[in-house]
Each structure stands twice: as structure tokens, then as C-alpha cells.
Design a protein around this motif. Structure first.
Motif, PDB file in Angstrom:
ATOM      1  N   THR A  12      33.077  -8.898 -32.530  1.00 15.97           N
ATOM      2  CA  THR A  12      34.040  -7.759 -32.275  1.00 15.97           C
ATOM      3  C   THR A  12      35.420  -7.516 -33.284  1.00 15.97           C
ATOM      4  O   THR A  12      36.059  -6.697 -33.224  1.00 15.97           O
ATOM      5  CB  THR A  12      34.577  -7.698 -31.066  1.00 15.97           C
ATOM      6  N   ASN A  13      35.806  -8.845 -33.903  1.00 22.24           N
ATOM      7  CA  ASN A  13      37.043  -9.086 -34.442  1.00 22.24           C
ATOM      8  C   ASN A  13      38.049  -8.813 -33.529  1.00 22.24           C
ATOM      9  O   ASN A  13      39.281  -8.618 -33.973  1.00 22.24           O
ATOM     10  CB  ASN A  13      37.117  -8.171 -35.566  1.00 22.24           C
ATOM     11  N   ASP A  14      38.092  -9.131 -32.212  1.00 20.79           N
ATOM     12  CA  ASP A  14      38.853  -8.887 -31.383  1.00 20.79           C
ATOM     13  C   ASP A  14      39.178 -10.288 -30.940  1.00 20.79           C
ATOM     14  O   ASP A  14      38.440 -11.071 -30.293  1.00 20.79           O
ATOM     15  CB  ASP A  14      38.573  -8.008 -30.258  1.00 20.79           C
ATOM     16  N   PRO A  15      40.605 -10.850 -30.863  1.00 20.09           N
ATOM     17  CA  PRO A  15      40.883 -12.069 -30.617  1.00 20.09           C
ATOM     18  C   PRO A  15      40.709 -12.424 -29.035  1.00 20.09           C
ATOM     19  O   PRO A  15      40.251 -13.700 -28.627  1.00 20.09           O
ATOM     20  CB  PRO A  15      42.137 -12.489 -30.970  1.00 20.09           C
ATOM     21  N   ILE A  16      40.539 -11.586 -28.371  1.00 19.67           N
ATOM     22  CA  ILE A  16      40.758 -11.738 -26.901  1.00 19.67           C
ATOM     23  C   ILE A  16      39.108 -11.634 -26.460  1.00 19.67           C
ATOM     24  O   ILE A  16      38.837 -12.516 -25.393  1.00 19.67           O
ATOM     25  CB  ILE A  16      41.219 -10.493 -26.046  1.00 19.67           C
ATOM     26  N   GLN A  17      38.367 -10.867 -27.005  1.00 20.86           N
ATOM     27  CA  GLN A  17      36.953 -10.859 -26.735  1.00 20.86           C
ATOM     28  C   GLN A  17      35.960 -10.887 -28.244  1.00 20.86           C
ATOM     29  O   GLN A  17      35.823  -9.714 -28.533  1.00 20.86           O
ATOM     30  CB  GLN A  17      36.493  -9.467 -26.102  1.00 20.86           C
ATOM     31  N   PRO A  18      35.810 -11.988 -28.536  1.00 26.32           N
ATOM     32  CA  PRO A  18      35.520 -12.090 -30.009  1.00 26.32           C
ATOM     33  C   PRO A  18      33.738 -11.822 -30.099  1.00 26.32           C
ATOM     34  O   PRO A  18      33.355 -11.345 -30.963  1.00 26.32           O
ATOM     35  CB  PRO A  18      35.685 -13.351 -30.538  1.00 26.32           C
ATOM     36  N   PHE A  19      33.302 -11.842 -28.875  1.00 22.77           N
ATOM     37  CA  PHE A  19      31.773 -11.504 -28.899  1.00 22.77           C
ATOM     38  C   PHE A  19      31.427 -10.593 -27.740  1.00 22.77           C
ATOM     39  O   PHE A  19      32.241 -10.559 -26.619  1.00 22.77           O
ATOM     40  CB  PHE A  19      31.115 -12.772 -28.580  1.00 22.77           C
ATOM     41  N   ARG A  20      30.491  -9.660 -27.815  1.00 24.36           N
ATOM     42  CA  ARG A  20      30.128  -8.927 -26.669  1.00 24.36           C
ATOM     43  C   ARG A  20      28.510  -8.549 -26.793  1.00 24.36           C
ATOM     44  O   ARG A  20      28.014  -8.733 -27.830  1.00 24.36           O
ATOM     45  CB  ARG A  20      30.864  -7.681 -26.492  1.00 24.36           C
ATOM     46  N   VAL A  21      28.073  -8.191 -25.723  1.00 24.19           N
ATOM     47  CA  VAL A  21      26.733  -7.936 -25.527  1.00 24.19           C
ATOM     48  C   VAL A  21      26.570  -6.515 -25.411  1.00 24.19           C
ATOM     49  O   VAL A  21      27.125  -6.046 -24.680  1.00 24.19           O
ATOM     50  CB  VAL A  21      25.934  -8.683 -24.212  1.00 24.19           C
ATOM     51  N   THR A  22      25.494  -5.976 -26.137  1.00 26.94           N
ATOM     52  CA  THR A  22      25.243  -4.521 -26.163  1.00 26.94           C
ATOM     53  C   THR A  22      23.828  -4.412 -26.094  1.00 26.94           C
ATOM     54  O   THR A  22      23.037  -5.153 -26.652  1.00 26.94           O
ATOM     55  CB  THR A  22      25.842  -3.759 -26.957  1.00 26.94           C
ATOM     56  N   ARG A  23      23.154  -3.124 -25.762  1.00 33.17           N
ATOM     57  CA  ARG A  23      21.862  -2.781 -25.669  1.00 33.17           C
ATOM     58  C   ARG A  23      21.670  -1.934 -26.933  1.00 33.17           C
ATOM     59  O   ARG A  23      20.539  -1.615 -27.565  1.00 33.17           O
ATOM     60  CB  ARG A  23      21.165  -2.393 -24.473  1.00 33.17           C
ATOM     61  N   ASP A  24      22.685  -1.471 -27.459  1.00 29.57           N
ATOM     62  CA  ASP A  24      22.884  -0.233 -28.548  1.00 29.57           C
ATOM     63  C   ASP A  24      23.092  -1.161 -29.829  1.00 29.57           C
ATOM     64  O   ASP A  24      23.980  -1.907 -29.611  1.00 29.57           O
ATOM     65  CB  ASP A  24      23.766   0.573 -28.133  1.00 29.57           C
ATOM     66  N   LYS A  25      22.286  -0.919 -30.792  1.00 32.03           N
ATOM     67  CA  LYS A  25      22.681  -1.603 -32.165  1.00 32.03           C
ATOM     68  C   LYS A  25      24.108  -1.024 -32.514  1.00 32.03           C
ATOM     69  O   LYS A  25      24.444   0.161 -32.627  1.00 32.03           O
ATOM     70  CB  LYS A  25      21.571  -1.236 -33.299  1.00 32.03           C
ATOM     71  N   PRO A  26      25.189  -2.129 -32.610  1.00 26.52           N
ATOM     72  CA  PRO A  26      26.600  -1.572 -33.051  1.00 26.52           C
ATOM     73  C   PRO A  26      26.489  -0.878 -34.498  1.00 26.52           C
ATOM     74  O   PRO A  26      25.951  -1.180 -35.481  1.00 26.52           O
ATOM     75  CB  PRO A  26      27.409  -2.588 -32.812  1.00 26.52           C
ATOM     76  N   SER A  27      27.659  -0.251 -34.612  1.00 25.52           N
ATOM     77  CA  SER A  27      27.889   0.193 -35.768  1.00 25.52           C
ATOM     78  C   SER A  27      29.111  -0.378 -36.420  1.00 25.52           C
ATOM     79  O   SER A  27      29.806  -1.274 -35.785  1.00 25.52           O
ATOM     80  CB  SER A  27      28.440   1.676 -35.882  1.00 25.52           C
ATOM     81  N   GLU A  28      29.576  -0.219 -37.640  1.00 27.36           N
ATOM     82  CA  GLU A  28      30.805  -0.854 -38.159  1.00 27.36           C
ATOM     83  C   GLU A  28      32.023  -0.879 -37.315  1.00 27.36           C
ATOM     84  O   GLU A  28      31.916   0.309 -36.782  1.00 27.36           O
ATOM     85  CB  GLU A  28      31.113  -0.476 -39.669  1.00 27.36           C
ATOM     86  N   PRO A  29      33.044  -1.468 -37.126  1.00 30.85           N
ATOM     87  CA  PRO A  29      33.074  -2.905 -37.986  1.00 30.85           C
ATOM     88  C   PRO A  29      32.514  -3.972 -37.180  1.00 30.85           C
ATOM     89  O   PRO A  29      32.722  -5.164 -37.700  1.00 30.85           O
ATOM     90  CB  PRO A  29      34.543  -3.029 -37.908  1.00 30.85           C
ATOM     91  N   GLU A  30      31.758  -3.995 -36.390  1.00 26.44           N
ATOM     92  CA  GLU A  30      31.211  -5.026 -35.414  1.00 26.44           C
ATOM     93  C   GLU A  30      29.958  -5.302 -36.295  1.00 26.44           C
ATOM     94  O   GLU A  30      29.491  -4.752 -37.001  1.00 26.44           O
ATOM     95  CB  GLU A  30      30.682  -4.723 -33.958  1.00 26.44           C
ATOM     96  N   THR A  31      29.612  -6.905 -36.233  1.00 27.89           N
ATOM     97  CA  THR A  31      28.734  -7.218 -36.820  1.00 27.89           C
ATOM     98  C   THR A  31      27.645  -8.011 -36.021  1.00 27.89           C
ATOM     99  O   THR A  31      28.007  -8.785 -34.940  1.00 27.89           O
ATOM    100  CB  THR A  31      29.071  -8.757 -37.845  1.00 27.89           C
TER     101      THR A  31
END
Length: 70
Positions: A45-64
Motif C-alpha cells: 500500500t505504500n502506507d507505513p502504518i498498513q504496508p500490506f492489505r488483502v482484497t478480493r478486487d485486483k487493485p489499481s495504482e499506486p498499490e502493487t
């Protein structure tokens, strides 16, 4: 990494670091996939508090997308 991100991470509890880890996100993705039958993505996520997350939808930019649990 900027000083602000380092300062934020240094102030977080070890428990939060464990919960916000890639390993925990992967475990959540596997459990959610097994329970729902829907593919899950672990993303950065590029967020230092929550650097990773789980989703069922393929994310768009800026997430990798780091992995897909199918």
C-alpha cells in the motif's frame, strides 16, 4: 525511506508490526480464500502504518500486487 516513516515505525508496538506484516496478510488471504471461495490479493500500500492489505478486487495504482491466493 524518509525520516518520518522511520519515526512512525519506531513508535509502533511489536504487536502492530506483527499484525501489519506480509506474513499476516498472507495468512489472512489464505483464510479468507478458504472461507469465501473467492480469490484474494495481497497488495503493498505504500502506507507505513498498513504496508500490506488483502482484497478480493485486483487493485489499481499506486498499490502493487504481491501475490494472488487462488
Amino acid at each position: 525511506m524518509c525520516d518520518t516513516v522511520v519515526d512512525i515505525r519506531a513508535r509502533l508496538s511489536p504487536r502492530r508490526a506483527s499484525l501489519a506484516s506480509f506474513e499476516n496478510a498472507y495468512a489472512v488471504a489464505v483464510q479468507t480464500r478458504e472461507a469465501s471461495g473467492i480469490d484474494q490479493f495481497v497488495v503493498r500500500t505504500n502506507d507505513p502504518i498498513q504496508p500490506f492489505r488483502v482484497t478480493r478486487d485486483k487493485p489499481s495504482e499506486p498499490e502493487t500486487v504481491l501475490l494472488r491466493v487462488a
